[in-house]
Design a protein around this motif. Structure first.
Motif, mmCIF file in Angstrom:
data_model
loop_
_atom_site.group_PDB
_atom_site.id
_atom_site.type_symbol
_atom_site.label_atom_id
_atom_site.label_comp_id
_atom_site.label_asym_id
_atom_site.label_seq_id
_atom_site.Cartn_x
_atom_site.Cartn_y
_atom_site.Cartn_z
ATOM 1 N N PHE A 107 0.861 -1.184 0.000
ATOM 2 C CA PHE A 107 0.000 0.000 0.000
ATOM 3 C C PHE A 107 0.897 1.233 0.000
ATOM 4 O O PHE A 107 2.065 1.177 0.389
ATOM 5 N N SER A 108 0.337 2.326 -0.443
ATOM 6 C CA SER A 108 1.075 3.584 -0.479
ATOM 7 C C SER A 108 0.695 4.427 0.726
ATOM 8 O O SER A 108 -0.472 4.439 1.145
ATOM 9 N N ALA A 109 1.677 5.125 1.292
ATOM 10 C CA ALA A 109 1.379 6.020 2.410
ATOM 11 C C ALA A 109 0.380 7.094 1.993
ATOM 12 O O ALA A 109 -0.410 7.570 2.810
ATOM 13 N N ASP A 110 0.416 7.461 0.723
ATOM 14 C CA ASP A 110 -0.552 8.426 0.193
ATOM 15 C C ASP A 110 -1.828 7.694 -0.197
ATOM 16 O O ASP A 110 -1.818 6.840 -1.082
ATOM 17 N N LYS A 111 -2.897 8.038 0.487
ATOM 18 C CA LYS A 111 -4.159 7.335 0.248
ATOM 19 C C LYS A 111 -4.737 7.707 -1.105
ATOM 20 O O LYS A 111 -4.829 8.885 -1.449
ATOM 21 N N PRO A 112 -5.163 6.688 -1.882
ATOM 22 C CA PRO A 112 -5.833 6.992 -3.156
ATOM 23 C C PRO A 112 -7.127 7.760 -2.914
ATOM 24 O O PRO A 112 -7.810 7.559 -1.899
ATOM 25 N N GLY A 113 -7.467 8.630 -3.828
ATOM 26 C CA GLY A 113 -8.690 9.409 -3.681
ATOM 27 C C GLY A 113 -9.931 8.537 -3.683
ATOM 28 O O GLY A 113 -9.959 7.462 -4.304
ATOM 29 N N GLU A 114 -10.962 8.967 -2.949
ATOM 30 C CA GLU A 114 -12.255 8.282 -2.892
ATOM 31 C C GLU A 114 -12.182 6.891 -2.279
ATOM 32 O O GLU A 114 -13.090 6.075 -2.473
ATOM 33 N N VAL A 115 -11.109 6.594 -1.552
ATOM 34 C CA VAL A 115 -10.973 5.297 -0.888
ATOM 35 C C VAL A 115 -11.140 5.488 0.616
ATOM 36 O O VAL A 115 -10.585 6.418 1.202
ATOM 37 N N PHE A 116 -11.944 4.614 1.220
ATOM 38 C CA PHE A 116 -12.114 4.622 2.673
ATOM 39 C C PHE A 116 -11.049 3.681 3.244
ATOM 40 O O PHE A 116 -11.094 2.475 3.038
ATOM 41 N N ARG A 117 -10.106 4.254 3.970
ATOM 42 C CA ARG A 117 -8.946 3.469 4.449
ATOM 43 C C ARG A 117 -9.140 3.062 5.906
ATOM 44 O O ARG A 117 -9.359 3.904 6.781
ATOM 45 N N TYR A 133 -7.880 -11.562 10.208
ATOM 46 C CA TYR A 133 -9.199 -10.943 10.069
ATOM 47 C C TYR A 133 -9.150 -9.683 9.205
ATOM 48 O O TYR A 133 -10.114 -9.397 8.487
ATOM 49 N N PRO A 134 -8.029 -8.884 9.192
ATOM 50 C CA PRO A 134 -7.964 -7.807 8.197
ATOM 51 C C PRO A 134 -7.965 -8.347 6.762
ATOM 52 O O PRO A 134 -8.559 -7.726 5.867
ATOM 53 N N ASP A 135 -7.326 -9.512 6.529
ATOM 54 C CA ASP A 135 -7.363 -10.134 5.193
ATOM 55 C C ASP A 135 -8.797 -10.482 4.808
ATOM 56 O O ASP A 135 -9.239 -10.240 3.671
ATOM 57 N N MET A 136 -9.502 -11.070 5.750
ATOM 58 C CA MET A 136 -10.871 -11.496 5.475
ATOM 59 C C MET A 136 -11.791 -10.303 5.237
ATOM 60 O O MET A 136 -12.639 -10.327 4.342
ATOM 61 N N LEU A 137 -11.609 -9.250 6.036
ATOM 62 C CA LEU A 137 -12.413 -8.048 5.848
ATOM 63 C C LEU A 137 -12.100 -7.420 4.491
ATOM 64 O O LEU A 137 -13.019 -6.986 3.773
ATOM 65 N N ARG A 138 -10.822 -7.382 4.144
ATOM 66 C CA ARG A 138 -10.417 -6.812 2.848
ATOM 67 C C ARG A 138 -11.043 -7.585 1.691
ATOM 68 O O ARG A 138 -11.563 -6.988 0.725
ATOM 69 N N ALA A 139 -11.009 -8.912 1.772
ATOM 70 C CA ALA A 139 -11.566 -9.741 0.703
ATOM 71 C C ALA A 139 -13.071 -9.498 0.559
ATOM 72 O O ALA A 139 -13.595 -9.410 -0.568
ATOM 73 N N LEU A 141 -14.796 -6.746 1.460
ATOM 74 C CA LEU A 141 -15.057 -5.396 0.947
ATOM 75 C C LEU A 141 -14.705 -5.285 -0.534
ATOM 76 O O LEU A 141 -15.389 -4.582 -1.292
ATOM 77 N N ASP A 142 -13.655 -5.967 -0.944
ATOM 78 C CA ASP A 142 -13.294 -5.957 -2.368
ATOM 79 C C ASP A 142 -14.392 -6.598 -3.216
ATOM 80 O O ASP A 142 -14.594 -6.229 -4.389
ATOM 81 N N LYS A 143 -15.092 -7.542 -2.608
ATOM 82 C CA LYS A 143 -16.159 -8.235 -3.340
ATOM 83 C C LYS A 143 -17.417 -7.386 -3.422
ATOM 84 O O LYS A 143 -18.035 -7.270 -4.497
ATOM 85 N N VAL A 144 -17.841 -6.788 -2.308
ATOM 86 C CA VAL A 144 -19.134 -6.090 -2.280
ATOM 87 C C VAL A 144 -19.017 -4.614 -2.667
ATOM 88 O O VAL A 144 -20.004 -3.991 -3.060
ATOM 89 N N ALA A 145 -17.816 -4.051 -2.536
ATOM 90 C CA ALA A 145 -17.620 -2.634 -2.887
ATOM 91 C C ALA A 145 -16.228 -2.459 -3.480
ATOM 92 O O ALA A 145 -15.360 -1.811 -2.882
ATOM 93 N N PRO A 146 -15.993 -3.058 -4.647
ATOM 94 C CA PRO A 146 -14.636 -3.043 -5.230
ATOM 95 C C PRO A 146 -14.104 -1.622 -5.448
ATOM 96 O O PRO A 146 -14.809 -0.750 -5.940
ATOM 97 N N GLY A 147 -12.858 -1.420 -5.008
ATOM 98 C CA GLY A 147 -12.193 -0.142 -5.221
ATOM 99 C C GLY A 147 -12.555 0.948 -4.244
ATOM 100 O O GLY A 147 -11.996 2.048 -4.313
ATOM 101 N N LYS A 148 -13.478 0.672 -3.315
ATOM 102 C CA LYS A 148 -13.935 1.725 -2.405
ATOM 103 C C LYS A 148 -13.284 1.661 -1.016
ATOM 104 O O LYS A 148 -13.350 2.633 -0.261
#
Length: 362
Positions: A107-117, A133-139, A141-148
């Motif tokens: 990941f980049s220290a600079d957060k991409p725009g329009e992304v909830f980090r 559990y962060p892996d599972m949460l990430r997977a 969120l990527d499925k239900v709200a890709p890119g957000k």
């Protein structure tokens, strides 16, 4: 009769003092003194180095229950490095850690725009999985709200709330998170080895930084002993310090417009406390350990309530469940099923707070 004058006795001549040498000015005397002292230290330094003398410095002089070197020795490759601010941290690129030194994808220290980090602070319960559990949460969120959404695992094995607070204020705050989750407690109430986290000599002064490798300086400093810890509890982080650290984490988040969610640390100690915790020095006795841990979880509740921040009370929610399925044998770390439960609870809270908006069937 004329008396003859006795010959006068001449006075013995005194030895003549040698002519005075050239007068040394004060400036030259100072220079000469400096040269003599410097020569002495250079000779002493050389002799100590030839003799192989060396005293561990900085973080190596800390006293912890946490066996940094044992983990490095017994793991497939050394993955922990000493750190002046955080005491230790994972090595970038080692055992699944990214170039920033955290477990998970780049990941980049600079957060991409329009992304909830989302940044997950914690100890080994957050750090490792193998699927965390962060892996599972990430997977999810990527499925239900890709890119957000972006989920960063900032948990580190052995960390206390003291280290988590330092990580947030010195580094993670620069990642511009929108949400910070806080999951500590275990290492906080493990016994300290002589000095609590707040008393550790993590950094050195500017002078010490410059002289730290000089053997003569190490020799002198080895005779200067730190006073023993004055803490009564003997824990790495005392209860009131734990409370203060959690409050400060929340205050840092609030000052930067970041949501802060607190998680209590669930356990299966009510069905058995592993004896190794006494053998390894984490606790004084098994009888008090369950009560101690529950008290630390109560501090989490109190802080969240006083601050008006979100609380995910994992201890309370998991207590009536089948803990044999949710924990591994140490009754501290969650099984894959237990970690999945944490990820689901975080996703549920994202929905309940209106951050995540998805269809009910997803």
């Amino acid at each position: 009769m004329v008396k003859k004058k006795s010959p006068s006795k001449s006075k013995p001549s005194l030895p003549q003092a040698p002519p005075p040498g050239p007068h040394l000015s004060v400036r030259r005397k100072v220079i000469l003194s400096v040269v003599i002292v410097a020569s002495f230290f250079l000779v002493a330094e050389g002799m100590l180095r030839v003799a192989g003398y060396r005293v561990p410095l900085g973080v190596e002089r800390m006293e912890f229950t946490f066996p940094i070197d044992d983990y490095n020795t017994n793991s497939p490759q050394p993955f922990l490095a000493r750190d002046d601010t955080l005491f230790w941290r994972p090595r970038p690129g080692a055992l699944g850690h990214n170039s920033m030194g955290f477990y998970g994808p780049e990941f980049s220290a600079d957060k991409p725009g329009e992304v909830f980090r989302v940044v997950c602070l914690g100890d080994s319960c957050t750090h490792f999985g193998p699927i965390t559990y962060p892996d599972m949460l990430r997977a999810y969120l990527d499925k239900v709200a890709p890119g957000k959404f972006e989920v960063i695992n900032a948990g580190v094995i052995g960390y206390t709330s003291f280290q988590g607070k330092r990580l947030l204020e010195t580094e993670a705050i620069g990642w511009d998170p929108d949400l910070v989750t806080v999951y500590f407690g275990w290492n906080d109430h493990w016994l300290a080895r002589g000095f609590q986290d707040k008393e550790q000599q993590s950094g050195e002064s500017t002078v010490a930084d410059g002289l730290g490798n000089a053997r003569i300086f190490q020799l002198i400093r080895s005779f200067v002993k730190r006073p023993p810890s004055t803490a009564d509890s003997g824990m790495r982080v005392e209860p009131e310090d734990y409370r203060a650290n959690l409050r400060e984490i929340g205050s840092i988040c609030e000052a930067n417009g970041i949501r802060c969610w607190y998680l209590t640390a669930p356990h299966a100690f009510d069905i058995g406390v592993p004896p190794y915790l006494i053998e390894s020095g984490e606790a004084k006795n098994l009888e008090d350990l369950l009560e101690i841990h529950r008290n630390y979880n109560q501090i989490v509740r109190d802080v969240a309530d006083a601050r008006g921040d979100t609380l995910i009370d994992l201890e309370k929610e998991i207590d009536p469940m089948n803990k044999l399925e949710l924990f591994i044998d140490d009754h501290i770390h969650l099984s894959q099923q237990g970690r999945l439960l944490v990820a689901k609870r975080l996703a549920d809270e994202l929905r309940a707070s209106g951050i995540l908006q998805v269809d009910d069937d997803q």
